[in-house]
Design a protein around this motif. Structure first.
Motif, mmCIF file in Angstrom:
data_model
loop_
_atom_site.group_PDB
_atom_site.id
_atom_site.type_symbol
_atom_site.label_atom_id
_atom_site.label_comp_id
_atom_site.label_asym_id
_atom_site.label_seq_id
_atom_site.Cartn_x
_atom_site.Cartn_y
_atom_site.Cartn_z
ATOM 1 N N UNK A 142 0.784 -1.228 0.000
ATOM 2 C CA UNK A 142 0.000 0.000 0.000
ATOM 3 C C UNK A 142 0.815 1.276 0.000
ATOM 4 N N UNK A 143 2.140 1.165 -0.017
ATOM 5 C CA UNK A 143 2.998 2.349 -0.050
ATOM 6 C C UNK A 143 3.209 2.836 -1.477
ATOM 7 N N UNK A 144 2.892 1.987 -2.445
ATOM 8 C CA UNK A 144 3.036 2.336 -3.853
ATOM 9 C C UNK A 144 4.368 1.903 -4.418
ATOM 10 N N UNK A 145 4.383 1.750 -5.725
ATOM 11 C CA UNK A 145 5.606 1.355 -6.405
ATOM 12 C C UNK A 145 5.596 1.784 -7.858
ATOM 13 N N UNK A 146 6.754 2.174 -8.340
ATOM 14 C CA UNK A 146 6.928 2.618 -9.724
ATOM 15 C C UNK A 146 7.612 1.543 -10.540
ATOM 16 N N UNK A 147 7.453 1.625 -11.859
ATOM 17 C CA UNK A 147 8.192 0.780 -12.786
ATOM 18 C C UNK A 147 8.245 1.477 -14.130
ATOM 19 N N UNK A 148 9.171 1.042 -14.967
ATOM 20 C CA UNK A 148 9.286 1.547 -16.332
ATOM 21 C C UNK A 148 8.583 0.596 -17.278
ATOM 22 N N UNK A 149 7.936 1.171 -18.268
ATOM 23 C CA UNK A 149 7.246 0.366 -19.263
ATOM 24 C C UNK A 149 7.579 0.891 -20.649
ATOM 25 N N UNK A 150 7.493 0.019 -21.615
ATOM 26 C CA UNK A 150 7.732 0.408 -23.011
ATOM 27 C C UNK A 150 6.459 0.896 -23.687
ATOM 28 N N UNK A 151 5.307 0.758 -23.009
ATOM 29 C CA UNK A 151 4.018 1.151 -23.578
ATOM 30 C C UNK A 151 3.182 1.875 -22.528
ATOM 31 N N UNK A 152 2.238 2.700 -22.997
ATOM 32 C CA UNK A 152 1.352 3.413 -22.081
ATOM 33 C C UNK A 152 0.371 2.478 -21.381
ATOM 34 N N UNK A 153 0.061 1.384 -22.032
ATOM 35 C CA UNK A 153 -0.878 0.424 -21.459
ATOM 36 C C UNK A 153 -0.301 -0.156 -20.158
ATOM 37 N N UNK A 154 -1.114 -0.143 -19.108
ATOM 38 C CA UNK A 154 -0.665 -0.639 -17.807
ATOM 39 C C UNK A 154 -0.699 -2.158 -17.773
ATOM 40 N N UNK A 155 0.463 -2.727 -17.463
ATOM 41 C CA UNK A 155 0.631 -4.163 -17.205
ATOM 42 C C UNK A 155 1.472 -4.227 -15.935
ATOM 43 N N UNK A 156 0.810 -4.455 -14.823
ATOM 44 C CA UNK A 156 1.410 -4.327 -13.501
ATOM 45 C C UNK A 156 2.329 -5.509 -13.157
ATOM 46 N N UNK A 157 3.635 -5.258 -12.977
ATOM 47 C CA UNK A 157 4.563 -6.334 -12.630
ATOM 48 C C UNK A 157 4.477 -6.747 -11.161
#
Length: 174
Positions: A142-157
């Motif tokens: 619940x603290x949140x987390x960031x990641x890098x993606x190659x596309x705008x579409x969200x695919x949560x790792x």
């Protein structure tokens, strides 16, 4: 020439801070193993940062699929690429801790900190390839987390199929 030198100096300072997140105790051995190799590392540039980003995206995509074995292999490749970038020893150690297990939950925990380093690295060098900084408010307990993606579409790792589309794009890197 003066501008190139100034840009390189600023980038080097940026990367020294970017890739020095604290490592977990489990990753200490990997850190010691990478220290000798890292002595010959090159300063971050477009080519080696592009390789790191490609390997990071592969790891992210494996975590989206909740595939621990594939994530392990992707993390091994990412670790080798990070070792070759001066100032990224801690990030290489984190990638090594992901590569040390098949357990997706453990891999995702290390990926939280690794993502901070890789995002900072990506912001410092323009690769000519767009990338998106995504954020999930539910990640990290619940603290949140960031990641890098190659596309705008969200695919949560961080959750895979359980919450595949949880999150939003916070920034586009060009």
């Amino acid at each position: 020439m003066k501008r190139l030198f100034l840009t390189a100096a600023v980038a080097a300072m940026f990367f020294a801070a970017a890739c020095n997140q604290p490592a977990s105790k489990k990753a200490e051995q990997t850190q010691r193993d990478t220290a000798a190799v890292a002595a010959n590392a090159a300063l971050p540039d477009k080519d080696n940062v592009t390789e790191v980003l490609n390997s990071y995206i592969a790891l992210k995509n494996d975590l989206v699929k909740s595939d621990g074995a594939a994530s392990k292999k992707s993390a091994e490749k990412l670790q080798q690429e990070l070792i070759e970038v001066k100032g990224c020893n801690e990030a290489a150690t984190l990638a090594g801790s992901i590569a040390a297990t098949d357990k997706v939950d453990e891999q995702r925990k290390a990926f939280l900190t690794l993502s901070k380093d890789v995002i900072t690295l990506a912001k410092g060098i323009k690769t000519g390839k767009p990338a998106f900084v995504a954020y999930c408010p539910m990640a990290n307990e619940g603290k949140g987390g960031y990641w890098l993606s190659e596309a705008k579409e969200i695919k949560n790792p961080y959750y895979g199929d359980a919450m595949l589309e949880c999150g939003e794009v916070k920034e586009e890197l060009k």
